[in-house]
Design a protein around this motif. Structure first.
Motif, PDB file in Angstrom:
ATOM      1  N   LYS A 103       4.844  -1.598   1.264  1.00  0.00           N
ATOM      2  CA  LYS A 103       3.606  -1.511   0.919  1.00  0.00           C
ATOM      3  C   LYS A 103       3.453   0.018   0.417  1.00  0.00           C
ATOM      4  O   LYS A 103       2.482   0.590   0.412  1.00  0.00           O
ATOM      5  N   ALA A 104       4.586   0.627  -0.007  1.00  0.00           N
ATOM      6  CA  ALA A 104       4.248   2.278  -0.673  1.00  0.00           C
ATOM      7  C   ALA A 104       3.219   2.457  -1.578  1.00  0.00           C
ATOM      8  O   ALA A 104       2.707   3.510  -1.744  1.00  0.00           O
ATOM      9  N   ASP A 105       3.201   1.486  -2.656  1.00  0.00           N
ATOM     10  CA  ASP A 105       2.157   1.477  -3.498  1.00  0.00           C
ATOM     11  C   ASP A 105       0.758   1.789  -3.041  1.00  0.00           C
ATOM     12  O   ASP A 105      -0.077   2.432  -3.487  1.00  0.00           O
ATOM     13  N   ALA A 106       0.474   0.883  -1.883  1.00  0.00           N
ATOM     14  CA  ALA A 106      -0.821   0.865  -1.443  1.00  0.00           C
ATOM     15  C   ALA A 106      -1.013   2.059  -0.510  1.00  0.00           C
ATOM     16  O   ALA A 106      -2.206   2.779  -0.485  1.00  0.00           O
ATOM     17  N   LYS A 107      -0.249   2.594   0.036  1.00  0.00           N
ATOM     18  CA  LYS A 107      -0.313   3.735   0.808  1.00  0.00           C
ATOM     19  C   LYS A 107      -0.405   5.059   0.060  1.00  0.00           C
ATOM     20  O   LYS A 107      -1.142   6.041   0.334  1.00  0.00           O
ATOM     21  N   ALA A 108       0.501   5.104  -1.151  1.00  0.00           N
ATOM     22  CA  ALA A 108       0.101   6.413  -1.983  1.00  0.00           C
ATOM     23  C   ALA A 108      -1.188   6.705  -2.345  1.00  0.00           C
ATOM     24  O   ALA A 108      -1.831   5.919  -2.852  1.00  0.00           O
ATOM     25  N   VAL A 109      -1.575   7.945  -2.310  1.00  0.00           N
ATOM     26  CA  VAL A 109      -2.752   8.236  -2.840  1.00  0.00           C
ATOM     27  C   VAL A 109      -2.703   9.560  -3.978  1.00  0.00           C
ATOM     28  O   VAL A 109      -1.623  10.026  -3.763  1.00  0.00           O
ATOM     29  N   GLY A 159       8.693   5.499  -1.100  1.00  0.00           N
ATOM     30  CA  GLY A 159       7.591   6.198  -0.867  1.00  0.00           C
ATOM     31  C   GLY A 159       7.896   7.425   0.401  1.00  0.00           C
ATOM     32  O   GLY A 159       7.050   7.736   1.034  1.00  0.00           O
ATOM     33  N   LEU A 160       9.007   7.684   0.472  1.00  0.00           N
ATOM     34  CA  LEU A 160       9.641   8.452   1.344  1.00  0.00           C
ATOM     35  C   LEU A 160      10.374   9.616   0.595  1.00  0.00           C
ATOM     36  O   LEU A 160      10.978  10.459   1.395  1.00  0.00           O
ATOM     37  N   ALA A 161      10.411   9.784  -0.634  1.00  0.00           N
ATOM     38  CA  ALA A 161      11.079  10.984  -1.095  1.00  0.00           C
ATOM     39  C   ALA A 161      10.051  11.718  -1.995  1.00  0.00           C
ATOM     40  O   ALA A 161       9.098  11.234  -2.350  1.00  0.00           O
ATOM     41  N   LEU A 162      10.324  13.136  -2.227  1.00  0.00           N
ATOM     42  CA  LEU A 162       9.965  14.044  -2.923  1.00  0.00           C
ATOM     43  C   LEU A 162      10.665  14.802  -3.700  1.00  0.00           C
ATOM     44  O   LEU A 162      11.704  15.199  -3.386  1.00  0.00           O
ATOM     45  N   ASP A 163      10.222  15.207  -4.932  1.00  0.00           N
ATOM     46  CA  ASP A 163      11.017  16.164  -5.515  1.00  0.00           C
ATOM     47  C   ASP A 163      10.427  17.506  -5.646  1.00  0.00           C
ATOM     48  O   ASP A 163       9.016  17.444  -5.757  1.00  0.00           O
ATOM     49  N   ILE A 164      10.795  18.504  -5.278  1.00  0.00           N
ATOM     50  CA  ILE A 164      10.298  19.830  -4.978  1.00  0.00           C
ATOM     51  C   ILE A 164      10.886  20.919  -6.101  1.00  0.00           C
ATOM     52  O   ILE A 164      12.151  20.862  -6.230  1.00  0.00           O
ATOM     53  N   GLY A 165       9.837  21.634  -6.552  1.00  0.00           N
ATOM     54  CA  GLY A 165      10.308  22.708  -7.474  1.00  0.00           C
ATOM     55  C   GLY A 165       9.973  23.904  -6.835  1.00  0.00           C
ATOM     56  O   GLY A 165       9.054  24.103  -5.610  1.00  0.00           O
ATOM     57  N   ILE A 208       5.233  20.477  -5.737  1.00  0.00           N
ATOM     58  CA  ILE A 208       5.839  18.884  -5.808  1.00  0.00           C
ATOM     59  C   ILE A 208       5.805  18.474  -7.389  1.00  0.00           C
ATOM     60  O   ILE A 208       4.745  18.799  -8.049  1.00  0.00           O
ATOM     61  N   SER A 209       7.104  18.031  -7.849  1.00  0.00           N
ATOM     62  CA  SER A 209       7.073  17.659  -9.086  1.00  0.00           C
ATOM     63  C   SER A 209       7.240  16.090  -9.272  1.00  0.00           C
ATOM     64  O   SER A 209       6.907  15.507 -10.312  1.00  0.00           O
ATOM     65  N   SER A 210       7.457  15.522  -8.131  1.00  0.00           N
ATOM     66  CA  SER A 210       7.327  14.101  -8.155  1.00  0.00           C
ATOM     67  C   SER A 210       7.205  13.427  -6.765  1.00  0.00           C
ATOM     68  O   SER A 210       7.843  13.964  -5.676  1.00  0.00           O
ATOM     69  N   GLY A 211       6.515  12.336  -6.510  1.00  0.00           N
ATOM     70  CA  GLY A 211       6.293  11.798  -5.279  1.00  0.00           C
ATOM     71  C   GLY A 211       6.610  10.316  -5.211  1.00  0.00           C
ATOM     72  O   GLY A 211       7.700   9.842  -5.753  1.00  0.00           O
ATOM     73  N   TYR A 212       5.513   9.438  -4.862  1.00  0.00           N
ATOM     74  CA  TYR A 212       5.738   7.970  -5.232  1.00  0.00           C
ATOM     75  C   TYR A 212       5.855   7.725  -6.634  1.00  0.00           C
ATOM     76  O   TYR A 212       5.306   8.061  -7.290  1.00  0.00           O
ATOM     77  N   ARG A 213       6.876   6.750  -6.856  1.00  0.00           N
ATOM     78  CA  ARG A 213       6.854   6.280  -8.106  1.00  0.00           C
ATOM     79  C   ARG A 213       7.079   4.661  -7.947  1.00  0.00           C
ATOM     80  O   ARG A 213       7.910   4.045  -7.256  1.00  0.00           O
ATOM     81  N   SER A 214       6.235   3.691  -8.638  1.00  0.00           N
ATOM     82  CA  SER A 214       6.364   2.622  -8.889  1.00  0.00           C
ATOM     83  C   SER A 214       7.626   2.083  -9.629  1.00  0.00           C
ATOM     84  O   SER A 214       8.242   2.986 -10.445  1.00  0.00           O
ATOM     85  N   ASP A 215       7.774   0.726  -9.603  1.00  0.00           N
ATOM     86  CA  ASP A 215       8.916   0.472 -10.236  1.00  0.00           C
ATOM     87  C   ASP A 215       8.918   0.418 -11.975  1.00  0.00           C
ATOM     88  O   ASP A 215       9.594   1.154 -12.567  1.00  0.00           O
ATOM     89  N   GLN A 216       7.796   0.365 -12.349  1.00  0.00           N
ATOM     90  CA  GLN A 216       7.343   0.600 -13.798  1.00  0.00           C
ATOM     91  C   GLN A 216       7.510   2.018 -14.143  1.00  0.00           C
ATOM     92  O   GLN A 216       7.978   2.583 -15.380  1.00  0.00           O
TER      93      GLN A 216
END
Ligand SMILES: [Zn+2]
Length: 300
Positions: free
Chosen positions: A84-90, A169-175, A136-144
């Motif tokens: 359900k990560a897509d629904a949780k991500a804002v 929905g549990l990963a982050l790219d940090i710069g 933060i350079s990236s957070g949640y990403r959908s399959d698309q």
């Protein structure tokens, strides 16, 4: 004579009970855990079969629990389960109340509020150490979105769609606004301190053979405590931690004075778990064959 023998037997039995009571009396933990758990992440093997538990947690788990939780392993072999990560991500750009102490690379970054808060807690502590240029350079990403990235960057850099932790929905790219994460104070700080806040630097330089991913000092993954502390202490990649836990069946960790006992149980069908300790607990699947029960606030 028969009475004497009986009395002797009772005394021996009482002695055994007293000894058992003594060894458990201080902590409520099986003595093996209590003795060996004086450093964070020190693994102990579960000895529960040899001595019947004094107390236990008992509950039912269903097989779909294997695919839910903060400890799901995702890599080139193991795919992201439906979640359900897509629904949780804002969108953080539209939720400025969640952006505190760090910047955003662009206006498309999405994250669950829970993960944003865990990250905020961490960067506030980093700021106390004078490290405050996180982005933060990236957070949640959908399959698309992962598909588009994969086509753009190729398999060396981007994970195959369906196999990215970002889609969990549990990963982050940090710069860092001051330079490359490999050398920037933000990257160095994360490597040394992220574990205290439940994060791991998921793809270390010396674990590429195990993770199957190049060194990514920018990619952090949330697993929660005490798991991040156990991995840091033992210098284990996430893959290695799950293998060790499965082999040993349980591990004890004391983090900042708080005791946790972590158990692995195989789960293939509806299963009643019996955990030989009483306290609050969290459940997570490992995304392959079992669940991990993390017990804390242990009742003495
Ligand atoms: Zn990443």
């Amino acid at each position: 004579m028969r009475n004497w023998l009986f009395l002797l037997a009772v005394l021996v039995l009482l002695g055994a009970v007293y000894e058992r009571f003594q060894s458990d009396g201080d902590t409520g933990l099986p003595v093996e855990h209590a003795e060996k758990g004086n450093a964070i992440g020190t693994p102990t093997s579960d000895n529960a079969e040899n001595s019947p538990p004094v107390n236990e947690l008992t509950f039912q788990v269903e097989p779909d629990q294997v695919r839910k939780g903060n400890l799901l392993l995702v890599n080139e072999e193991i795919a992201v389960p439906p979640n359900k990560a897509d629904a949780k991500a804002v969108n953080l750009f539209k939720h400025k109340e969640l952006v505190d102490g760090f910047g955003l690379l662009d206006n498309s970054i999405r994250l669950s509020p829970e993960l944003a808060k865990a990250f905020t807690t961490m960067v506030k502590h980093a700021a106390v150490d004078g490290v405050k240029n996180f982005l933060i350079s990236s957070g949640y990403r959908s399959d698309q979105e992962q598909q588009a990235l994969y086509e753009q960057l190729g398999p060396e850099i981007a994970a195959v769609p369906g196999h990215s932790e970002h889609s969990l929905g549990l990963a982050l790219d940090i710069g860092s606004t001051t330079g490359q994460m490999k050398d920037a104070p933000e990257g160095i700080w994360l490597k040394q301190n992220a574990w205290k806040y439940g994060f791991i630097v998921r793809y270390p330089e010396d674990k590429t053979e195990i993770t199957g991913v190049i060194h990514e000092p920018w990619h952090i993954r949330y697993v929660g405590l005490p798991h991040s502390a156990i991995m840091q202490e033992n210098h284990w990649a996430f893959e290695e931690y799950l293998v060790h836990l499965k082999e040993r069946k349980s591990m004890t960790a004391i983090v900042e004075g708080k005791t946790y006992i972590v158990y692995y149980f195989p789960v293939a069908s509806n299963t009643t778990l019996r955990v030989p300790v009483v306290g609050n607990y969290e459940l997570s699947g490992n995304n392959t064959d079992g669940v991990i029960v993390t017990v804390f606030d242990i009742v003495n």
